[in-house]
Scaffold this motif. Structure first.
Motif, mmCIF file in Angstrom:
data_model
loop_
_atom_site.group_PDB
_atom_site.id
_atom_site.type_symbol
_atom_site.label_atom_id
_atom_site.label_comp_id
_atom_site.label_asym_id
_atom_site.label_seq_id
_atom_site.Cartn_x
_atom_site.Cartn_y
_atom_site.Cartn_z
ATOM 1 N N HIS B 64 0.835 -1.213 0.000
ATOM 2 C CA HIS B 64 0.000 0.000 0.000
ATOM 3 C C HIS B 64 0.863 1.253 0.000
ATOM 4 O O HIS B 64 0.617 2.187 -0.763
ATOM 5 N N ASP B 65 1.877 1.250 0.841
ATOM 6 C CA ASP B 65 2.744 2.432 0.935
ATOM 7 C C ASP B 65 3.463 2.690 -0.382
ATOM 8 O O ASP B 65 3.526 3.822 -0.864
ATOM 9 N N ALA B 66 4.004 1.600 -0.960
ATOM 10 C CA ALA B 66 4.739 1.760 -2.212
ATOM 11 C C ALA B 66 3.811 2.271 -3.315
ATOM 12 O O ALA B 66 4.167 3.152 -4.097
ATOM 13 N N LEU B 67 2.588 1.713 -3.353
ATOM 14 C CA LEU B 67 1.623 2.129 -4.364
ATOM 15 C C LEU B 67 1.272 3.601 -4.187
ATOM 16 O O LEU B 67 1.201 4.372 -5.161
ATOM 17 N N LEU B 68 1.077 4.003 -2.930
ATOM 18 C CA LEU B 68 0.737 5.399 -2.639
ATOM 19 C C LEU B 68 1.859 6.329 -3.073
ATOM 20 O O LEU B 68 1.628 7.361 -3.709
ATOM 21 N N ARG B 69 3.106 5.937 -2.734
ATOM 22 C CA ARG B 69 4.264 6.735 -3.144
ATOM 23 C C ARG B 69 4.323 6.829 -4.664
ATOM 24 O O ARG B 69 4.581 7.885 -5.235
ATOM 25 N N THR B 226 15.296 2.601 -12.791
ATOM 26 C CA THR B 226 16.739 2.840 -12.843
ATOM 27 C C THR B 226 17.173 4.131 -12.165
ATOM 28 O O THR B 226 18.094 4.134 -11.343
ATOM 29 N N GLU B 227 16.493 5.250 -12.532
ATOM 30 C CA GLU B 227 16.989 6.536 -12.042
ATOM 31 C C GLU B 227 16.919 6.661 -10.514
ATOM 32 O O GLU B 227 17.931 6.955 -9.886
ATOM 33 N N PRO B 228 15.755 6.396 -9.882
ATOM 34 C CA PRO B 228 15.758 6.488 -8.414
ATOM 35 C C PRO B 228 16.638 5.420 -7.774
ATOM 36 O O PRO B 228 17.209 5.656 -6.707
ATOM 37 N N PHE B 229 16.769 4.280 -8.431
ATOM 38 C CA PHE B 229 17.623 3.234 -7.866
ATOM 39 C C PHE B 229 19.066 3.722 -7.772
ATOM 40 O O PHE B 229 19.738 3.545 -6.758
ATOM 41 N N VAL B 230 19.539 4.389 -8.838
ATOM 42 C CA VAL B 230 20.908 4.894 -8.826
ATOM 43 C C VAL B 230 21.018 6.124 -7.914
ATOM 44 O O VAL B 230 21.993 6.292 -7.194
ATOM 45 N N LEU B 231 19.983 6.986 -7.949
ATOM 46 C CA LEU B 231 20.048 8.242 -7.192
ATOM 47 C C LEU B 231 19.936 8.012 -5.685
ATOM 48 O O LEU B 231 20.799 8.438 -4.921
ATOM 49 N N THR B 232 18.878 7.326 -5.262
ATOM 50 C CA THR B 232 18.619 7.212 -3.824
ATOM 51 C C THR B 232 18.609 5.770 -3.337
ATOM 52 O O THR B 232 18.618 5.524 -2.137
ATOM 53 N N GLY B 233 18.499 4.830 -4.286
ATOM 54 C CA GLY B 233 18.396 3.426 -3.892
ATOM 55 C C GLY B 233 17.106 3.151 -3.128
ATOM 56 O O GLY B 233 16.993 2.178 -2.402
ATOM 57 N N ILE B 245 10.939 -0.646 -7.449
ATOM 58 C CA ILE B 245 12.083 -0.867 -6.562
ATOM 59 C C ILE B 245 11.722 -1.905 -5.502
ATOM 60 O O ILE B 245 12.480 -2.835 -5.216
ATOM 61 N N ASP B 246 10.499 -1.759 -4.985
ATOM 62 C CA ASP B 246 10.022 -2.702 -3.987
ATOM 63 C C ASP B 246 9.933 -4.113 -4.567
ATOM 64 O O ASP B 246 10.319 -5.097 -3.941
ATOM 65 N N LEU B 247 9.451 -4.167 -5.798
ATOM 66 C CA LEU B 247 9.288 -5.456 -6.469
ATOM 67 C C LEU B 247 10.630 -6.166 -6.608
ATOM 68 O O LEU B 247 10.757 -7.359 -6.316
ATOM 69 N N VAL B 248 11.640 -5.420 -7.026
ATOM 70 C CA VAL B 248 12.962 -6.017 -7.200
ATOM 71 C C VAL B 248 13.516 -6.480 -5.852
ATOM 72 O O VAL B 248 14.128 -7.546 -5.749
ATOM 73 N N LYS B 249 13.238 -5.692 -4.802
ATOM 74 C CA LYS B 249 13.699 -6.096 -3.463
ATOM 75 C C LYS B 249 13.092 -7.430 -3.060
ATOM 76 O O LYS B 249 13.781 -8.317 -2.546
ATOM 77 N N ILE B 250 11.772 -7.562 -3.313
ATOM 78 C CA ILE B 250 11.100 -8.804 -2.926
ATOM 79 C C ILE B 250 11.610 -9.981 -3.759
ATOM 80 O O ILE B 250 11.914 -11.052 -3.242
ATOM 81 N N ALA B 251 11.706 -9.741 -5.074
ATOM 82 C CA ALA B 251 12.037 -10.854 -5.970
ATOM 83 C C ALA B 251 13.498 -11.261 -5.866
ATOM 84 O O ALA B 251 13.807 -12.446 -5.758
ATOM 85 N N LEU B 252 14.392 -10.285 -5.906
ATOM 86 C CA LEU B 252 15.809 -10.626 -5.966
ATOM 87 C C LEU B 252 16.514 -10.473 -4.632
ATOM 88 O O LEU B 252 17.504 -11.159 -4.375
ATOM 89 N N GLY B 253 15.998 -9.567 -3.776
ATOM 90 C CA GLY B 253 16.616 -9.387 -2.466
ATOM 91 C C GLY B 253 16.218 -10.509 -1.534
ATOM 92 O O GLY B 253 17.055 -11.174 -0.938
ATOM 93 N N GLN B 254 14.884 -10.712 -1.436
ATOM 94 C CA GLN B 254 14.403 -11.721 -0.499
ATOM 95 C C GLN B 254 14.185 -13.070 -1.182
ATOM 96 O O GLN B 254 13.920 -14.063 -0.529
#
Lengths: 355, 288
Positions: B64-69, B226-233, B245-254
């Motif tokens: 929800h938070d990610a979607l809102l952002r 890409t851009e926010p990932f490089v800028l702020t991660g 970004i959240d999706l990649v964290k879930i899929a590849l991070g976790q």
């Protein structure tokens, strides 16, 4: 309402024109009388639209003055000249209704809504647009849109002149005739000066009382349709108006009389100023050439039936002479000779009339 | 009645397209669908889970938070880029030698690779050595995008506006150039003000290209990665963790393939739905 005078107007689209060809409008003086129905006729690229834009103020002429009555309007912008213009392609404000389109010029000038309404309805009635007043303008057909463009000009009661820049280009053939007669009718009803630009001679001759013919940036003749037909003052008018165009035959003057090769040609009026001209021509319309027992001997090359009359292509020593004659008239089988109607035969020097 | 010729062999003619679409879209998508309804612990062992992951994602506050952002970000950049793009297009010259100069300058940001844009802005905005960061701090404003959420948002939005406003400008400019001169002339004769010319001529004539511009910017910004990932991660904290970004964290991070697949599908459907709504709303009047 006003008389429009163009004083020594010339215009070039280039910043520093040198040669004659750089001028879209070469020097011209013209007067359009109040309430007249004019046509501005000429081939594409002859400067008609430029002249129109000079009158409407969309273009400031490089030289000369534009007067409405005695007021110099050369530097006054279009919206304060009280003019209206209908363009080649219909211009409507797509998002507005037909009513709002017609009301637009009035509202822009701060006219109160209580006066806008009756006026718009009156104009819509004149143009047969009443039924569609509350429809979106974008949904109309080309002729409907063109009527709206015209209507936006007519709603302002103070218009000096309404100008049409080839307004029927995108209209279906069967509606062209209808819209053109509507324009004539409106001219009688409204009484504003109308200037109709076209390259179609039928449109020009049926619409206007006075036709202004332009050629290469110059006005070559102004006159009634009959004058243009019977006495073209320039060979261009002879070619451009009439079908087929005027016969042009090389000639020289001996003892004040024009000779076409070895044939003396009788004409009604005297030739003046032929000494200065480098190229002399006799001009006679195919309608005023007939067979005779005397005259120029010709051989007949071709004959074409064009409805109720015939076009005959005759030749004299390689020079073509076209003739228009009734269908039932007999063509002499041999030793044919043609004579020109003296009162309808003109002599031209370097293109301009000398008789 | 004329007998209609029936010849089903024509279907073979679309076979190549079907094959291409299958390999580049359908098969990968079906793989995701496959993951989204199963649980795996590796070794190619799968357990059927039904709609469990979908329920989990839809009820997760993190999503929800990610979607809102994400919606906030897209909303803000659309509100800035579209009016700004139109305004810039209006001031661009319509003819003359400056046309090509303007067009090339406008196209430049679009030609820079996305990760380079992110890296550029990262350095540009650093508070101690970056030109922008140093200038803002020099004006007495405490600015550090690596630590303050507001500063991170400000920098991300500024970067996106810099990168993508040009696209809106170019599309709007193309729309403006297609308006025939007669419209402006008629408006002058009708005594229309500059605002009326914009409102009744330029805006309606730009409608189609602006629809395309808004749709493209909507879809692109909604998928921004890409851009926010490089800028702020995605930081500081989760402040700029957008959906992708959240999706990649879930899929590849976790390595939670099931929930990530479910989230991808939900994400995809949201974009599809919103694009359709946008398009329908903007084209509503066209049909009349």
């Amino acid at each position: 309402m006003a008389k429009i005078t163009l004083e020594q107007i010339a215009h070039s689209y280039l910043r520093s024109p040198d040669t004659d060809d750089d001028w879209a409008l070469k020097q011209l003086d013209l007067t359009w009388s109040d309430g007249g129905a004019y046509a501005l006729l000429g081939p594409s690229g002859c400067g008609k639209t430029t002249l129109l834009n000079v009158i409407s103020g969309l273009l400031r002429p490089s030289r000369g003055r534009v007067l409405f009555d005695d007021r110099d309007v050369t530097h006054i912008p279009s919206d304060r000249r009280e003019i209206a213009q209908v363009f080649q392609f219909p211009v409507v404000y797509d998002t507005m209704s037909v009513f709002d389109n017609l009301a637009f010029p009035l509202r822009n000038r701060g006219v109160g809504e209580d006066r806008v309404r009756p006026r718009v309805i009156e104009i819509a009635r004149m143009l047969d647009l009443e039924d569609m007043l509350y429809r979106r303008a974008a949904g109309l057909t080309a002729d409907g849109k063109q009527k709206i463009s015209l209507g936006r000009g007519l709603v302002r009661s103070d218009v000096n002149v309404i100008m049409f820049d080839e307004p029927l280009t995108v209209i279906d053939p069967h509606l062209k005739w209808e819209l053109r007669s509507k324009l004539r009718e409106l001219h009688q009803e409204v009484g504003a000066t109308m200037i109709y630009v076209t390259h179609d001679q039928t449109e020009a001759l049926t619409f206007a009382d006075q036709v202004v013919v332009m050629h290469e940036g110059r006005v070559v003749q102004t006159g009634t349709p009959i004058e243009l037909f019977e006495k073209p003052s320039h060979t261009f008018v002879g070619h451009f108006i009439g079908s087929p165009g005027m016969n042009m035959l090389p000639c020289d003057i001996r003892d004040g009389m024009p000779w076409f090769l070895d044939n003396p040609i009788e004409i009604a009026s005297a030739v003046r100023g032929h000494q200065e001209a480098s190229r002399l021509e006799i001009g006679v319309r195919p309608e005023f050439v007939r067979f005779g027992s005397t005259g120029v001997p010709v051989e007949i090359v071709k004959m074409a039936d064009v409805g109720r009359y015939r076009v005959v292509d005759a030749r004299h020593r390689g020079h073509s002479i076209k003739m228009v004659m009734p269908e039932d008239l007999d063509i002499p089988p041999e030793n044919a000779r043609v004579v020109f109607d003296p009162s309808k035969t003109q002599v031209y020097g370097d293109g301009w009339i000398l008789t | 009645m004329i007998e209609k010729t029936v010849n089903q062999k024509a279907w073979f003619l679309v076979a190549p397209v079907v094959a291409v679409v299958a390999f580049n879209a359908l098969i990968p998508l079906m793989t995701v669908v496959n993951y989204s309804v199963q649980e795996t612990f590796g070794n190619n062992v799968f357990f059927w889970e039904g709609v469990k992951w979908f329920e989990e994602i839809l009820h997760s506050p993190r999503f929800h938070d990610a979607l809102l952002r994400q919606m906030l970000f897209t909303g803000i950049i659309l509100l800035i880029e579209v009016p700004l793009g139109v305004a810039v297009a209006l001031t661009m010259p319509r003819r003359g030698p400056w046309v090509s100069v303007c067009l090339v300058l406008m196209a430049l940001p679009l030609l820079i690779p996305w990760n380079v844009v992110g890296a550029m802005w990262n350095i540009f905005a650093l508070p101690d050595i970056g030109l922008l960061g140093k200038m803002i701090n020099g004006m007495g404003i405490d600015y550090n995008f690596t630590q303050q959420p507001v500063a991170a948002w400000f920098t991300t939005i500024l970067m996106d506006v810099w990168h993508w406003t040009s696209l809106v400008v170019l599309l709007a400019y193309a729309g403006l150039c297609s308006i025939p001169e007669a419209y402006y002339q008629a408006a002058r004769i009708d005594g229309a003000s500059a605002w009326a010319v914009f409102r009744y001529i330029q805006l309606p004539k730009m409608k189609r290209v602006l629809t395309i511009a808004i749709l493209l910017r909507f879809m692109d910004s909604f998928m921004i990665y890409t851009e926010p990932f490089v800028l702020t991660g995605g930081g500081p904290g989760n402040a700029t963790t957008f959906l992708s970004i959240d999706l990649v964290k879930i899929a590849l991070g976790q390595f939670d393939l099931g929930p990530a697949a479910a989230m991808s599908l939900i994400y995809f459907l949201i974009i599809l739905l919103l694009s359709w709504i946008f398009y329908t709303l903007m084209m509503r009047n066209e049909a009349q």
